[in-house]
Motif scaffolding. Structure first.
Motif, PDB file in Angstrom:
ATOM      1  N   ALA A  47     -23.843  19.923  62.852  1.00 53.90           N
ATOM      2  CA  ALA A  47     -23.148  19.932  61.561  1.00 53.90           C
ATOM      3  C   ALA A  47     -24.096  19.521  60.443  1.00 53.90           C
ATOM      4  N   MET A  48     -24.849  18.443  60.663  1.00 63.30           N
ATOM      5  CA  MET A  48     -25.782  17.986  59.631  1.00 63.30           C
ATOM      6  C   MET A  48     -26.854  19.031  59.358  1.00 63.30           C
ATOM      7  N   VAL A  49     -27.421  19.590  60.405  1.00 66.22           N
ATOM      8  CA  VAL A  49     -28.499  20.563  60.248  1.00 66.22           C
ATOM      9  C   VAL A  49     -28.013  21.798  59.492  1.00 66.22           C
ATOM     10  N   GLN A  50     -26.855  22.322  59.862  1.00 69.42           N
ATOM     11  CA  GLN A  50     -26.360  23.535  59.215  1.00 69.42           C
ATOM     12  C   GLN A  50     -26.080  23.311  57.734  1.00 69.42           C
ATOM     13  N   VAL A  51     -25.534  22.153  57.391  1.00 65.85           N
ATOM     14  CA  VAL A  51     -25.267  21.871  55.977  1.00 65.85           C
ATOM     15  C   VAL A  51     -26.576  21.663  55.227  1.00 65.85           C
ATOM     16  N   MET A  52     -27.515  20.955  55.823  1.00 64.38           N
ATOM     17  CA  MET A  52     -28.786  20.695  55.140  1.00 64.38           C
ATOM     18  C   MET A  52     -29.589  21.971  54.928  1.00 64.38           C
ATOM     19  N   ARG A  53     -29.450  22.930  55.822  1.00 65.78           N
ATOM     20  CA  ARG A  53     -30.134  24.213  55.624  1.00 65.78           C
ATOM     21  C   ARG A  53     -29.580  24.971  54.423  1.00 65.78           C
ATOM     22  N   GLY A  54     -28.320  24.757  54.121  1.00 65.43           N
ATOM     23  CA  GLY A  54     -27.687  25.496  53.033  1.00 65.43           C
ATOM     24  C   GLY A  54     -27.607  24.751  51.720  1.00 65.43           C
ATOM     25  N   ASP A  55     -27.897  23.456  51.729  1.00 66.46           N
ATOM     26  CA  ASP A  55     -27.737  22.654  50.512  1.00 66.46           C
ATOM     27  C   ASP A  55     -28.845  21.617  50.440  1.00 66.46           C
ATOM     28  N   ASP A  56     -29.752  21.808  49.508  1.00 70.74           N
ATOM     29  CA  ASP A  56     -30.889  20.898  49.363  1.00 70.74           C
ATOM     30  C   ASP A  56     -30.488  19.532  48.850  1.00 70.74           C
ATOM     31  N   ASN A  57     -29.271  19.384  48.363  1.00 68.75           N
ATOM     32  CA  ASN A  57     -28.815  18.089  47.861  1.00 68.75           C
ATOM     33  C   ASN A  57     -28.368  17.152  48.982  1.00 68.75           C
ATOM     34  N   GLY A 103     -16.318  19.857  63.255  1.00 65.90           N
ATOM     35  CA  GLY A 103     -15.428  20.354  62.215  1.00 65.90           C
ATOM     36  C   GLY A 103     -15.048  19.305  61.193  1.00 65.90           C
ATOM     37  N   LEU A 104     -14.832  18.076  61.644  1.00 73.33           N
ATOM     38  CA  LEU A 104     -14.468  17.007  60.718  1.00 73.33           C
ATOM     39  C   LEU A 104     -15.661  16.528  59.905  1.00 73.33           C
ATOM     40  N   LEU A 105     -16.860  16.525  60.510  1.00 78.92           N
ATOM     41  CA  LEU A 105     -18.041  16.124  59.745  1.00 78.92           C
ATOM     42  C   LEU A 105     -18.352  17.150  58.664  1.00 78.92           C
ATOM     43  N   LEU A 106     -18.193  18.427  58.977  1.00 79.12           N
ATOM     44  CA  LEU A 106     -18.415  19.451  57.952  1.00 79.12           C
ATOM     45  C   LEU A 106     -17.410  19.294  56.813  1.00 79.12           C
TER      46      LEU A 106
END
Length: 335
Positions: free
Chosen positions: A16-26, A159-162
């Motif tokens: 979850a962390m990796v997928q979000v960080m790949r899409g959002d540099d913030n 799912g909850l972390l996302l």
């Protein structure tokens, strides 16, 4: 959403962390030993190699300083993920989380937002003794402005972390240490589970068992044992403790007439008391044919000795006995 792919709870959180960080540099991860070491429980292993030390940041040995920095970063548009090695150490961050993060959006009329996720492993069962084994989640349920999440499965963890990472408010995200190696089906694609929505994990007509986190699995084990005796328990996984899904609990109790709440935190002022209070304050009270029961941690620091540690914690056997006490018409709560 079955996928056929099984990964561990630890891997689900990392994904979850990796997928979000790949899409959002913030979005960035910060905490003690999250970088080169890969986290105290290996959750962030390999992330610094992909994102570098500016986005997977090894923090100094000061939870208070890091929490304050995260609140400031969130106010300025960043989306920090703060990993606290053991949930006991969240005590160092109380001013930053309770007096600042939880209140700033309200105090500034909604113009300020604090999209901060605090990830932290909690709970006992590892022999880590009194200062590394506590379940303090009820403290934060008590604070308006904070959301509290406690997933029990790898699927829910991702799912909850996302969902938490999308939320404009501060979220305390509890990960039980004994769940990290547990595996389950998790889709590779992005998906989100709504905060504040419980899940009915098992249907039944004889008694409702409400739980969350690791002890949800204890509740399912107890329900399986009870089924062999002809007792069918409905098991509810709250998944988030704030906001709490009281409607799902009420619907279940209106069907079964009996309620057992299972929580790992100590019984006095535990979140289970809130479940029962909200229910008895509603019209659902009249559906009860027995006083609700609570299976919770004993009101004592967690012992180091394994036998004593097991004695003070909830267990499937304690849940089974609590259900039997309701069905045997003995009024009262089980400790």
């Amino acid at each position: 959403m079955p996928s056929g792919r099984e990964i561990s709870y630890r891997e689900a959180v990392r994904e979850a962390m990796v997928q979000v960080m790949r899409g959002d540099d913030n979005v960035f991860l910060i905490g003690e030993d999250v970088g080169v070491y890969g986290g105290a429980f290996g959750v962030s292993r390999g992330m610094i190699e992909e994102f570098g030390p500016n986005r997977v940041v090894d923090a100094p040995l000061s939870e208070a300083a890091t929490a304050g920095m995260c609140v400031g970063a969130a106010l300025l548009g960043m989306r920090p993920i703060f990993e606290i090695q053991f949930s006991d150490f969240i005590t160092h961050c109380m001013d930053q989380l309770v007096n600042q993060a939880a209140k700033l959006r309200y105090m500034f009329g909604g113009e300020a937002r604090v999209p901060l996720v605090v990830r932290t492993p909690g709970g006992a069962g590892t022999g880590a003794a009194a200062q590394h084994s506590q379940s303090l989640e009820a403290w934060f349920v008590h604070v308006p402005g904070l959301k509290v999440v406690m997933p029990s499965t790898p699927y829910d963890a991702k799912g909850l972390l996302l969902a938490a990472l999308d939320d404009p408010n501060p979220v305390i995200f509890y990960e039980h240490k004994l769940l990290y190696n547990r595996k389950g089906e998790v889709p590779e694609e992005l998906y989100r589970l709504p905060l504040g929505e419980a899940a009915v994990s098992r249907e039944g007509d004889d008694v409702t068992i409400v739980s969350c986190g690791l002890v949800h699995h204890f509740a399912l084990e107890a329900a399986q044992e009870l089924s062999g005796e002809g007792i069918e328990a409905e098991v509810i996984d709250l998944r988030t403790l704030s906001p709490m899904d009281h409607a799902t609990v009420r619907r279940s109790v209106e069907k079964t007439g009996r309620l057992v709440v299972v929580e790992e935190d100590v019984k006095t002022c535990g979140w289970g008391a809130e479940v029962i209070s909200r229910l008895t304050e509603s019209e659902t009270f009249y559906a009860l044919d027995r006083a609700p029961a609570r299976v919770a941690g004993e009101d004592t620091p967690i012992p180091y000795n394994k036998t004593l540690e097991a004695f003070v914690r909830p267990s499937p056997e304690k849940i089974t006995r609590a259900v039997h006490s309701l069905l045997d018409a003995r009024v009262g709560v089980y400790g």
